[in-house]
Design a protein around this motif. Sequence first.
Motif, PDB file in Angstrom:
ATOM      1  N   ARG A  74       0.851  -1.189   0.000  1.00  0.00           N
ATOM      2  CA  ARG A  74       0.000   0.000   0.000  1.00  0.00           C
ATOM      3  C   ARG A  74       0.884   1.235   0.000  1.00  0.00           C
ATOM      4  O   ARG A  74       1.819   1.333   0.799  1.00  0.00           O
ATOM      5  CB  ARG A  74      -0.923  -0.007   1.226  1.00  0.00           C
ATOM      6  N   HIS A  75       0.558   2.177  -0.865  1.00  0.00           N
ATOM      7  CA  HIS A  75       1.371   3.390  -1.011  1.00  0.00           C
ATOM      8  C   HIS A  75       0.506   4.602  -0.653  1.00  0.00           C
ATOM      9  O   HIS A  75      -0.398   4.980  -1.404  1.00  0.00           O
ATOM     10  CB  HIS A  75       1.920   3.492  -2.423  1.00  0.00           C
ATOM     11  N   TYR A  76       0.797   5.202   0.490  1.00  0.00           N
ATOM     12  CA  TYR A  76      -0.007   6.307   0.996  1.00  0.00           C
ATOM     13  C   TYR A  76       0.646   7.669   0.749  1.00  0.00           C
ATOM     14  O   TYR A  76      -0.014   8.694   0.886  1.00  0.00           O
ATOM     15  CB  TYR A  76      -0.237   6.153   2.504  1.00  0.00           C
ATOM     16  N   PHE A  77       1.931   7.673   0.434  1.00  0.00           N
ATOM     17  CA  PHE A  77       2.663   8.936   0.310  1.00  0.00           C
ATOM     18  C   PHE A  77       3.184   9.100  -1.116  1.00  0.00           C
ATOM     19  O   PHE A  77       3.344   8.132  -1.859  1.00  0.00           O
ATOM     20  CB  PHE A  77       3.831   8.974   1.310  1.00  0.00           C
ATOM     21  N   ASN A  78       3.477  10.359  -1.449  1.00  0.00           N
ATOM     22  CA  ASN A  78       3.976  10.668  -2.787  1.00  0.00           C
ATOM     23  C   ASN A  78       5.495  10.531  -2.816  1.00  0.00           C
ATOM     24  O   ASN A  78       6.202  11.163  -2.020  1.00  0.00           O
ATOM     25  CB  ASN A  78       3.568  12.096  -3.185  1.00  0.00           C
ATOM     26  N   GLU A  79       5.980   9.713  -3.741  1.00  0.00           N
ATOM     27  CA  GLU A  79       7.420   9.418  -3.802  1.00  0.00           C
ATOM     28  C   GLU A  79       8.244  10.649  -4.158  1.00  0.00           C
ATOM     29  O   GLU A  79       9.393  10.780  -3.733  1.00  0.00           O
ATOM     30  CB  GLU A  79       7.655   8.292  -4.813  1.00  0.00           C
ATOM     31  N   ARG A  80       7.668  11.572  -4.931  1.00  0.00           N
ATOM     32  CA  ARG A  80       8.420  12.762  -5.335  1.00  0.00           C
ATOM     33  C   ARG A  80       8.407  13.843  -4.255  1.00  0.00           C
ATOM     34  O   ARG A  80       9.426  14.498  -4.007  1.00  0.00           O
ATOM     35  CB  ARG A  80       7.848  13.319  -6.641  1.00  0.00           C
ATOM     36  N   ASN A  81       7.255  14.053  -3.625  1.00  0.00           N
ATOM     37  CA  ASN A  81       7.123  15.125  -2.647  1.00  0.00           C
ATOM     38  C   ASN A  81       7.451  14.678  -1.222  1.00  0.00           C
ATOM     39  O   ASN A  81       7.829  15.494  -0.380  1.00  0.00           O
ATOM     40  CB  ASN A  81       5.697  15.697  -2.667  1.00  0.00           C
ATOM     41  N   GLN A  82       7.256  13.387  -0.955  1.00  0.00           N
ATOM     42  CA  GLN A  82       7.493  12.862   0.398  1.00  0.00           C
ATOM     43  C   GLN A  82       8.344  11.586   0.316  1.00  0.00           C
ATOM     44  O   GLN A  82       7.937  10.524   0.782  1.00  0.00           O
ATOM     45  CB  GLN A  82       6.157  12.552   1.077  1.00  0.00           C
ATOM     46  N   PRO A  83       9.523  11.682  -0.235  1.00  0.00           N
ATOM     47  CA  PRO A  83      10.321  10.458  -0.467  1.00  0.00           C
ATOM     48  C   PRO A  83      10.652   9.688   0.808  1.00  0.00           C
ATOM     49  O   PRO A  83      10.646   8.457   0.812  1.00  0.00           O
ATOM     50  CB  PRO A  83      11.592  10.990  -1.155  1.00  0.00           C
ATOM     51  N   ARG A  84      10.931  10.402   1.896  1.00  0.00           N
ATOM     52  CA  ARG A  84      11.289   9.695   3.133  1.00  0.00           C
ATOM     53  C   ARG A  84      10.100   8.895   3.658  1.00  0.00           C
ATOM     54  O   ARG A  84      10.242   7.723   4.042  1.00  0.00           O
ATOM     55  CB  ARG A  84      11.760  10.692   4.182  1.00  0.00           C
ATOM     56  N   LEU A  85       8.932   9.502   3.682  1.00  0.00           N
ATOM     57  CA  LEU A  85       7.741   8.797   4.152  1.00  0.00           C
ATOM     58  C   LEU A  85       7.361   7.665   3.198  1.00  0.00           C
ATOM     59  O   LEU A  85       6.956   6.582   3.632  1.00  0.00           O
ATOM     60  CB  LEU A  85       6.579   9.780   4.296  1.00  0.00           C
ATOM     61  N   PHE A  86       7.500   7.937   1.900  1.00  0.00           N
ATOM     62  CA  PHE A  86       7.157   6.919   0.895  1.00  0.00           C
ATOM     63  C   PHE A  86       7.983   5.657   1.120  1.00  0.00           C
ATOM     64  O   PHE A  86       7.440   4.549   1.212  1.00  0.00           O
ATOM     65  CB  PHE A  86       7.387   7.482  -0.506  1.00  0.00           C
ATOM     66  N   TYR A  87       9.298   5.815   1.205  1.00  0.00           N
ATOM     67  CA  TYR A  87      10.171   4.642   1.318  1.00  0.00           C
ATOM     68  C   TYR A  87      10.168   4.047   2.727  1.00  0.00           C
ATOM     69  O   TYR A  87      10.375   2.841   2.890  1.00  0.00           O
ATOM     70  CB  TYR A  87      11.585   4.998   0.875  1.00  0.00           C
ATOM     71  N   ALA A  88       9.914   4.866   3.745  1.00  0.00           N
ATOM     72  CA  ALA A  88       9.812   4.317   5.103  1.00  0.00           C
ATOM     73  C   ALA A  88       8.610   3.392   5.217  1.00  0.00           C
ATOM     74  O   ALA A  88       8.701   2.273   5.756  1.00  0.00           O
ATOM     75  CB  ALA A  88       9.704   5.460   6.118  1.00  0.00           C
TER      76      ALA A  88
END
Length: 525
Positions: free
Chosen positions: A145-159
């Motif tokens: 499940r992907h809740y965050f934007n990889e470009r704008n929120q990379p740390r949250l996305f990958y965490a």
Amino acid sequence: MAKIAYILLCHKDPDAIIAQAGQLTAAGDCMAIHFDARASDADYAQIRNALKGNQNVIFSKKRIKCGWGEWSLIQATLHALQAAVDQFPRATHFYMLSGDCMAIKTAEYVHSFLDEHDLDYIESHDFFESNWIKTGMKEDRLIYRHYFNERNQPRLFYAAYEVQKRFGLTREVPADLQVMIGSQWWCLRRRTIEMILSFLRNRRDVVRFFSTTWIPDETFFQTLVRHLIPQQEIDNRTLTFLMFSDYGMPVTFYNDHYDLLLGQNYLFARKISPEAHELKDRLGQLYASEGVSFHISDEGRNLYHFLAGRGRVGRRYAQRFWEIGNSLGPERELFLLVCKKWHVAKRLVDQIASETTIPCIEYIYDEQETPLPDLGGIETTLTKRSRHRRAVARMLYDHFQSNKLVLCLDPANLDVIRDFCTDQARTRILEIECAYSDDYLTGHAHRVGLAGQNSSDEAIARLLPTLRNALAYESELIRGIRNDSLFHLRETADRAENEAVIAEFLGVSTDQAKAIMQLEYLFAD
């Protein structure tokens, strides 16, 4: 007659959006606009005020803040679609556009095309089996499940991604769906859109699934159309002409691309440069025109990759890792005939084969249909031959029980030439220098897909100098190879001079060289 409801997702350049809406609706079509909620409210007000008198333009009732790779793009599209379905009951087709898209055919042509083909146009390939995704995550787009934007929120996305991977928090794809992937620029019939909207009202599980997938605009509609519509009613392609560079970035079109765009077998093109004002004006006027005939050449992609690749071909000097230590042997001699005009080289190897005992093979690494002996299957495809070129050459030496071998090569295959020059075998190169008339270059452009049968004379005339320079550059690169045994057979030289070159190149007698060069029409086209 087809009536199109254009679904326009945009976020910038209000003047261009106003012009685009005016041009596309002037021919009787209609448009539903979603303007990104992240964009300027002043720009949105400007667009609404400019188009408020146009009865064929409506706006989404709700604006969404859109982000690349997010579900928000799908939600914005669905809002615009629902508005268009409700407001335009006579619309027969729904065409997905961005603010960077423009028509490259007339409305008359577009309507006629859609009338003749009762199909949905959407690119859709099997998500797991196809090679559509070149780099980056593939299966993980779906099972996590992907809740965050990889470009704008990379740390949250990958965490979030890494936590799910660590604890095995995967999920299943809805059991009745075969996930498909493809371009997000589609054209769908009204009944297809209505079936999708009805399906989504009843299948909230599908909405929940795709709302947390990564880059759902490449999978959502592609999957649902294949799920709901019979295969024979789907044309697996987009009607929007777009290309990508070697770096995965969209190719942008400018003022001088007008003729090229009109010759492509598509209805729209993306992306048109914001600065290409002349191109936009001409395409806008074109859409409203009548009685225009189009000569479809469809050479755009081949031509782009040819022109964009100049100076980037054949720059490899080192051996590939699987070829290290894979030598032909110092006791062997390899004669490379390098010629752009394949028929000239083939005539010469026929003469060499008839007058000497040296085995000769034509364009083994360039032409699939080259006659070859059975080498155990390695010879079956060009890919295998090229990947294992030294192994193929060794097997040919063994097959003919000879320490000499003549091979023909296209000068564009510079990596193969360089590779053999680094081998322990004694490699000699004979560059056959031919004259290239405009007629020959035109035919060459057709043969290699740089021009179509309907390419205009003006387009070909602009291409010929580039082609001529490309051939000259290939010759220059061959001269740059550090090989003491480089010979030149010239169409402009007299026969005696060429006979001397052949004798030295092959190490044959003067009489044999004369016999080889006795062909009067060797260089004839």
